[in-house]
Design a protein around this motif. Structure first.
Motif, PDB file in Angstrom:
ATOM      1  N   GLU A   4       3.495   8.545  -8.590  1.00 51.88           N
ATOM      2  CA  GLU A   4       2.054   8.752  -8.654  1.00 51.88           C
ATOM      3  C   GLU A   4       1.382   8.265  -7.377  1.00 51.88           C
ATOM      4  O   GLU A   4       1.768   7.257  -6.797  1.00 51.88           O
ATOM      5  CB  GLU A   4       1.499   7.970  -9.851  1.00 51.88           C
ATOM      6  CG  GLU A   4       0.148   8.405 -10.291  1.00 51.88           C
ATOM      7  CD  GLU A   4      -0.232   7.759 -11.609  1.00 51.88           C
ATOM      8  OE1 GLU A   4      -1.412   7.849 -11.945  1.00 51.88           O
ATOM      9  OE2 GLU A   4       0.622   7.175 -12.280  1.00 51.88           O
ATOM     10  N   SER A   5       0.375   8.987  -6.939  1.00 48.46           N
ATOM     11  CA  SER A   5      -0.348   8.636  -5.725  1.00 48.46           C
ATOM     12  C   SER A   5      -1.651   7.930  -6.070  1.00 48.46           C
ATOM     13  O   SER A   5      -2.350   8.330  -7.006  1.00 48.46           O
ATOM     14  CB  SER A   5      -0.643   9.916  -4.937  1.00 48.46           C
ATOM     15  OG  SER A   5      -1.422   9.628  -3.817  1.00 48.46           O
ATOM     16  N   ILE A  51      -8.200  -6.723   2.069  1.00 46.98           N
ATOM     17  CA  ILE A  51      -7.972  -6.359   0.679  1.00 46.98           C
ATOM     18  C   ILE A  51      -8.483  -4.944   0.450  1.00 46.98           C
ATOM     19  O   ILE A  51      -9.272  -4.407   1.221  1.00 46.98           O
ATOM     20  CB  ILE A  51      -8.671  -7.323  -0.312  1.00 46.98           C
ATOM     21  CG1 ILE A  51     -10.188  -7.307  -0.118  1.00 46.98           C
ATOM     22  CG2 ILE A  51      -8.079  -8.722  -0.210  1.00 46.98           C
ATOM     23  CD1 ILE A  51     -10.954  -8.044  -1.208  1.00 46.98           C
ATOM     24  N   GLY A  52      -8.002  -4.358  -0.616  1.00 47.48           N
ATOM     25  CA  GLY A  52      -8.447  -3.032  -1.017  1.00 47.48           C
ATOM     26  C   GLY A  52      -8.513  -2.962  -2.529  1.00 47.48           C
ATOM     27  O   GLY A  52      -8.049  -3.858  -3.237  1.00 47.48           O
ATOM     28  N   PHE A  53      -9.111  -1.908  -3.017  1.00 49.68           N
ATOM     29  CA  PHE A  53      -9.256  -1.699  -4.450  1.00 49.68           C
ATOM     30  C   PHE A  53      -8.735  -0.312  -4.801  1.00 49.68           C
ATOM     31  O   PHE A  53      -8.972   0.649  -4.065  1.00 49.68           O
ATOM     32  CB  PHE A  53     -10.731  -1.812  -4.863  1.00 49.68           C
ATOM     33  CG  PHE A  53     -11.285  -3.195  -4.684  1.00 49.68           C
ATOM     34  CD1 PHE A  53     -11.315  -4.077  -5.743  1.00 49.68           C
ATOM     35  CD2 PHE A  53     -11.759  -3.623  -3.454  1.00 49.68           C
ATOM     36  CE1 PHE A  53     -11.819  -5.364  -5.581  1.00 49.68           C
ATOM     37  CE2 PHE A  53     -12.268  -4.896  -3.275  1.00 49.68           C
ATOM     38  CZ  PHE A  53     -12.286  -5.767  -4.350  1.00 49.68           C
ATOM     39  N   VAL A  54      -8.038  -0.212  -5.929  1.00 51.76           N
ATOM     40  CA  VAL A  54      -7.512   1.067  -6.382  1.00 51.76           C
ATOM     41  C   VAL A  54      -8.695   1.889  -6.901  1.00 51.76           C
ATOM     42  O   VAL A  54      -9.424   1.455  -7.797  1.00 51.76           O
ATOM     43  CB  VAL A  54      -6.443   0.877  -7.473  1.00 51.76           C
ATOM     44  CG1 VAL A  54      -5.909   2.224  -7.953  1.00 51.76           C
ATOM     45  CG2 VAL A  54      -5.308  -0.003  -6.955  1.00 51.76           C
TER      46      VAL A  54
END
Length: 80
Positions: A4-5, A51-54
């Motif tokens: 899954e992407s 940081i990142g968020f989905v």
């Protein structure tokens, strides 16, 4: 393992998406802050200082907020 992407949003993109400042996002993540939101998606590290968020987790959080607002409107309660 799944193939899954996922799209990862940077902190800046997340701020734009939810109309909050960087400090506002960090406040939502800090359990000691009055703006803390335990339902807000947790960030992931995408670099040594980044940081990142989905994105789909943020989208689900927004939908939950919209549903709470709509439920409050039909029941007369106050949504938070």
């Amino acid at each position: 393992m799944t193939t899954e992407s996922f799209d990862i949003l940077t902190l800046i993109a997340t701020c734009k998406k939810i109309s909050r400042s960087r400090a506002g996002v960090y406040a939502m993540l800090d359990a000691r802050h009055p703006s803390y939101d335990p339902t807000f998606p947790r960030p992931i590290k995408i670099g040594s200082r980044r940081i990142g968020f989905v994105e789909h987790e943020l989208d689900a959080w927004i939908v939950e907020r919209m549903q709470a607002r709509d439920l409050a409107a039909t029941t007369g309660a106050v949504a938070c």
